[in-house]
Structures are given as structure tokens and as C-alpha cells.
Design an enzyme around this catalytic site. Structure first.
Site, PDB file in Angstrom:
ATOM      1  CB  CYS A  99      -0.920   0.007   1.212  1.00 54.48           C
ATOM      2  SG  CYS A  99      -1.924   1.498   1.235  1.00 54.48           S
ATOM      3  CE  LYS A 171      -2.309  -6.806  -4.708  1.00 47.56           C
ATOM      4  NZ  LYS A 171      -2.194  -5.378  -4.347  1.00 47.56           N
ATOM      5  NE  ARG A 258      -5.959   0.204 -11.309  1.00 47.48           N
ATOM      6  CZ  ARG A 258      -4.870   0.856 -11.669  1.00 47.48           C
ATOM      7  NH1 ARG A 258      -4.859   2.166 -11.597  1.00 47.48           N
ATOM      8  NH2 ARG A 258      -3.806   0.218 -12.104  1.00 47.48           N
TER       9      ARG A 258
HETATM   10  C1  LIG Z   1      -9.249   1.610  -4.755  1.00 46.77           C
HETATM   11  C2  LIG Z   1      -8.084   0.676  -4.554  1.00 46.77           C
HETATM   12  C3  LIG Z   1      -7.907   0.102  -3.306  1.00 46.77           C
HETATM   13  C4  LIG Z   1      -6.845  -0.797  -3.098  1.00 46.77           C
HETATM   14  N1  LIG Z   1      -6.722  -1.415  -1.897  1.00 46.77           N
HETATM   15  C5  LIG Z   1      -5.803  -2.411  -1.723  1.00 46.77           C
HETATM   16  C6  LIG Z   1      -5.776  -3.207  -0.549  1.00 46.77           C
HETATM   17  O1  LIG Z   1      -6.596  -3.056   0.376  1.00 46.77           O
HETATM   18  N2  LIG Z   1      -4.820  -4.163  -0.470  1.00 46.77           N
HETATM   19  C7  LIG Z   1      -3.904  -4.387  -1.475  1.00 46.77           C
HETATM   20  O2  LIG Z   1      -3.059  -5.275  -1.363  1.00 46.77           O
HETATM   21  N3  LIG Z   1      -3.923  -3.653  -2.607  1.00 46.77           N
HETATM   22  C8  LIG Z   1      -4.861  -2.705  -2.766  1.00 46.77           C
HETATM   23  N4  LIG Z   1      -4.933  -2.022  -3.958  1.00 46.77           N
HETATM   24  C9  LIG Z   1      -4.018  -2.369  -5.052  1.00 46.77           C
HETATM   25  C10 LIG Z   1      -4.649  -3.418  -5.976  1.00 46.77           C
HETATM   26  O3  LIG Z   1      -4.806  -4.654  -5.307  1.00 46.77           O
HETATM   27  C11 LIG Z   1      -3.773  -3.656  -7.207  1.00 46.77           C
HETATM   28  O4  LIG Z   1      -2.489  -4.002  -6.769  1.00 46.77           O
HETATM   29  C12 LIG Z   1      -3.681  -2.407  -8.086  1.00 46.77           C
HETATM   30  O5  LIG Z   1      -4.945  -1.827  -8.293  1.00 46.77           O
HETATM   31  C13 LIG Z   1      -3.059  -2.760  -9.452  1.00 46.77           C
HETATM   32  O6  LIG Z   1      -3.818  -3.739 -10.109  1.00 46.77           O
HETATM   33  P1  LIG Z   1      -4.853  -3.352 -11.309  1.00 46.77           P
HETATM   34  O7  LIG Z   1      -4.069  -2.544 -12.300  1.00 46.77           O
HETATM   35  O8  LIG Z   1      -5.320  -4.675 -11.841  1.00 46.77           O
HETATM   36  O9  LIG Z   1      -5.932  -2.529 -10.672  1.00 46.77           O
HETATM   37  C14 LIG Z   1      -5.945  -1.092  -4.165  1.00 46.77           C
HETATM   38  C15 LIG Z   1      -6.140  -0.484  -5.401  1.00 46.77           C
HETATM   39  C16 LIG Z   1      -7.195   0.377  -5.624  1.00 46.77           C
HETATM   40  C17 LIG Z   1      -7.387   0.994  -6.971  1.00 46.77           C
END
Ligand SMILES: Cc1cc2nc3c(=O)[nH]c(=O)nc-3n(C[C@H](O)[C@H](O)[C@H](O)COP(=O)(O)O)c2cc1C
EC number: 1.3.1.-
Length: 350
Positions: A99, A171, A258
Site C-alpha cells: 500500500c 502482496k 480495477r
Molecule cells: C481503490 C483501490 C484500493 C486498493 N486497496 C488495496 C488493498 O486493500 N490491499 C492491497 O493489497 N492492494 C490494494 N490495492 C491495489 C490493488 O490490489 C492492485 O495491486 C492495483 O490496483 C493494481 O492492479 P490493477 O491494475 O489490476 O488494478 C488497491 C487499489 C485500488 C485501486
């Protein structure tokens, strides 16, 4: 069921404010990903008796593995929180080391742990210990967790939870200010988690730029022979894209974030009609009401709007959905549209 046993794994990425019980229910129903994650929960918050954080651990009944995600820095609180995740019947525990939010990373949690690899490894070890102790019969009652937290766990834990050793996963990202994939992966591998998901960005990048999949591929190369499963994450746009990345970068799986907003069908690689999307939106809001009683309806508005993203000329509908307060409001907006779309489809067919 151990979610990491079969590969490739195409799972739903954890997202705070998004992957609550209702979202996971709908994703499971229409997408059937291989694994689902909760939103992250702060272990120190649980230690301070912030019982409402536990709402992130409410879950629907399903055979799909759900992993409870935790974040923080304190080992003692991690131990207690891991026991909670186990007792609540989750299929695994994930530690957030990715995060980028400044209030979290500056305190050394989330991606902040990339700067303190020794602490990161200690956390993996203590969570593993909790998992082993759970399998040996430990419960949250045997800890100094607060009375209210213990009560919540008692009230929500399923009957006959299997006392198996839960897998521990991490992660994370490819670096803090700069890319340090090799060094960071070597540290994590020393602690032997069952799986590591790498988001191909540094903390500094937040969510900007393009995820660096070559670095994700490098992680997989470094982990070769370790037995640790490596998943990639970042900008995956479809099931086809997910499978291609798994092949190209020699991965055990990917997590999709997303691109699944308002689109649980992404995990099946199918497109559905606008009427089917709006019908799912309705079911999502009913599930929100039944599963997420504690939450304010405002949290649902963005989801409703996401279901409209393939719906042309929907500006006024989206605007109305941004003001919903009750399930009835959503029904009043969506049911007439679904009926009219169905009617048009029938007329076109005849
Ligand atoms: C609104 C939002 C909240 C997120 N919250 C978390 C979370 O609680 N824990 C986590 O490991 N990653 C969190 N992430 C990261 C996502 O798990 C992921 O790593 C990131 O969005 C990239 O992947 P994507 O391009 O497929 O969205 C969050 C991302 C977004 C956009």
C-alpha cells in the site's frame, strides 16, 4: 481449500473500499475467480479495539477460497489478527506490503515494509506461527485481544472451522523509491511465504505509469526452485491478457483489480448485455443490504455507476445513481430500464 494449490490462478485483487462482502459475492457469482481477497485490515486498529474494522471480514457462503488481508507493523498485533482470520474460516492470510498511501507507508506499514526487510520477514514468521498455533488449537480467546473483538469473532465464526495450517502470502511492489526487485524478492523468499503477488510499480509511482511486467518476470525467475508461487499484478485488462502474461512471464497466476470494477464477467472472459449488467447491479445492491448492513449506502454508488460503463448515453442514469440512498431508489431507477431493454431485445428478435 488451499487457494495456491492449483495453477494458473486468476484472482480478484484486494481493494480497500471496493472488495467488501457484497462485491466479492457478485464477483464470485458472475466471474468465479480462483481466489478472492478481503479489503486490508489494520492489525494495530484491532489491537485498539476498533471492532468495526472487522466488518471487512464479513463473508458470503461459498466454496471459492477467500483470503483475509492484514496490514501493520506490530508483531504482537499481527499474531492476534492472524488468529482471527483463521478462526473466521478464511482460506489463507495475506500480508499487505504494497500500500502506497502516505499515512500507512510513512508509518512503516504497507509498502513501507520494503524499507525494513527484517521487519517484513519477522511479520511473515509471526503470522506463520499463528497459523501453526491455530492448527494446534489456539483461539483468539487465548490472546489478550479485547472483549469486544473476541465477541465479534464468536458471533461471526462459522461452525466446524477446519483446523488446518493456513497458507501465508504477501502482496507487494517492485520497490519503494526505485526498483529493487532482486534484493527485495531475495528477502521475502528467505521467509518462505506460500505465494507472493508483485504489483509492477514502485511506491513512488502509486498507480501512475505502466506496470513493469519485465520486473514481475524477473521475480518469477528469482523465485524459481523456491517453491514459492509468484503472481503478477498491474493493468491486466482481460482474461486473455491475464493468460498471455502468465505465459510470457512464467507466472503462477495474476490478480485483476480495477478492470473488474462493475465487470465480474472479466474472470470468465465473456461480454454480457447491458440488461444483464444492470440486473447484476441490482443484485449487488441487494447483497450490499443483506451482507454489509453496517455500511453507508454511499459506498455503493460508485459500484452502480461502474456497471453503466458500457451503457451508452447513460449520463443521466449515472447521475441518478450517484444519489441513491436505499435499495428501493436503485430499483426505481434500474427496473424500468432493464424492462425496456428486454422489450427492445424481444421486438428486434420478432
Ligand atoms: C481503490 C483501490 C484500493 C486498493 N486497496 C488495496 C488493498 O486493500 N490491499 C492491497 O493489497 N492492494 C490494494 N490495492 C491495489 C490493488 O490490489 C492492485 O495491486 C492495483 O490496483 C493494481 O492492479 P490493477 O491494475 O489490476 O488494478 C488497491 C487499489 C485500488 C485501486
Amino acid at each position: 481449500m488451499n487457494p495456491w494449490n492449483h495453477t494458473p490462478i486468476i484472482g480478484q485483487a484486494p481493494m480497500d473500499g471496493v472488495t467488501d462482502a457484497a462485491f466479492r459475492y457478485i464477483t464470485d457469482l458472475y466471474g468465479k475467480p480462483d481466489v478472492l481477497f478481503t479489503e486490508f485490515v489494520n492489525v494495530e486498529g484491532l489491537g485498539r479495539n476498533a471492532v468495526k474494522l472487522l466488518n471487512a471480514f464479513i463473508k458470503h457462503t461459498t466454496a471459492t477460497p477467500i483470503i483475509g488481508q492484514l496490514y501493520g507493523t506490530d508483531l504482537h498485533h499481527f499474531y492476534n489478527a492472524a488468529l482471527i482470520v483463521a478462526e473466521l474460516g478464511f482460506s489463507g492470510m495475506d500480508i499487505n506490503m504494497g500500500c502506497p498511501a502516505s499515512n500507512i507507508a510513512r508509518r512503516g506499514a504497507g509498502a513501507g515494509l520494503i524499507r525494513t526487510p527484517d521487519r517484513a520477514k519477522e511479520i511473515i514468521h509471526i503470522v506463520k506461527k499463528a497459523s501453526l498455533d491455530f492448527a494446534d488449537g489456539a483461539t483468539i480467546d487465548s490472546t489478550d485481544a479485547t472483549k469486544a473483538v473476541k465477541k465479534w469473532v464468536h458471533d461471526h465464526k462459522p461452525e466446524n472451522v477446519s483446523r488446518s495450517i493456513l497458507p501465508i502470502s504477501v502482496k507487494t511492489r517492485i520497490g519503494y523509491d526505485e526498483i529493487i526487485t532482486t534484493e527485495w524478492m531475495q528477502h521475502l523468499l528467505e521467509a518462505s511465504p506460500t505465494a507472493i503477488t508483485i504489483h509492477g510499480r514502485t511506491l513512488k509511482q502509486m498507480y501512475t505509469g505502466i506496470a513493469n511486467w519485465d520486473e514481475i518476470g524477473k521475480s518469477s525467475e528469482i523465485a524459481k526452485g523456491s517453491g514459492v508461487k509468484i503472481l503478477g499484478n498491474g493493468d491486466v485488462s482481460s482474461l486473455e491478457d491475464a493468460n498471455e502474461k502468465i505465459q510470457t512471464y512464467n507466472l503462477d497466476g495474476v490478480l485483476i483489480g480495477r478492470a473488474s470494477f462493475g465487470n465480474p464477467w472479466i474472470f470468465k472472459g465473456i461480454e454480457v448485455s447491458i440488461a444483464a449488467r444492470l440486473q447484476a447491479a441490482l443484485e449487488h445492491c441487494r447483497a450490499f443490504q443483506s451482507l454489509t448492513l453496517h455500511a453507508h449506502f454511499a459506498g455503493l454508488r460508485k459500484h452502480m455507476v461502474w456497471y453503466c460503463k458500457f451503457f451508452r448515453n447513460s449520463a443521466s442514469v449515472r447521475d441518478q445513481l450517484m444519489h441513491i440512498e436505499t435499495v428501493q431508489d436503485v430499483e426505481n431507477i434500474l427496473i424500468p430500464i432493464i424492462s425496456s431493454l428486454e422489450q427492445n431485445r424481444r421486438s428486434a428478435f420478432i
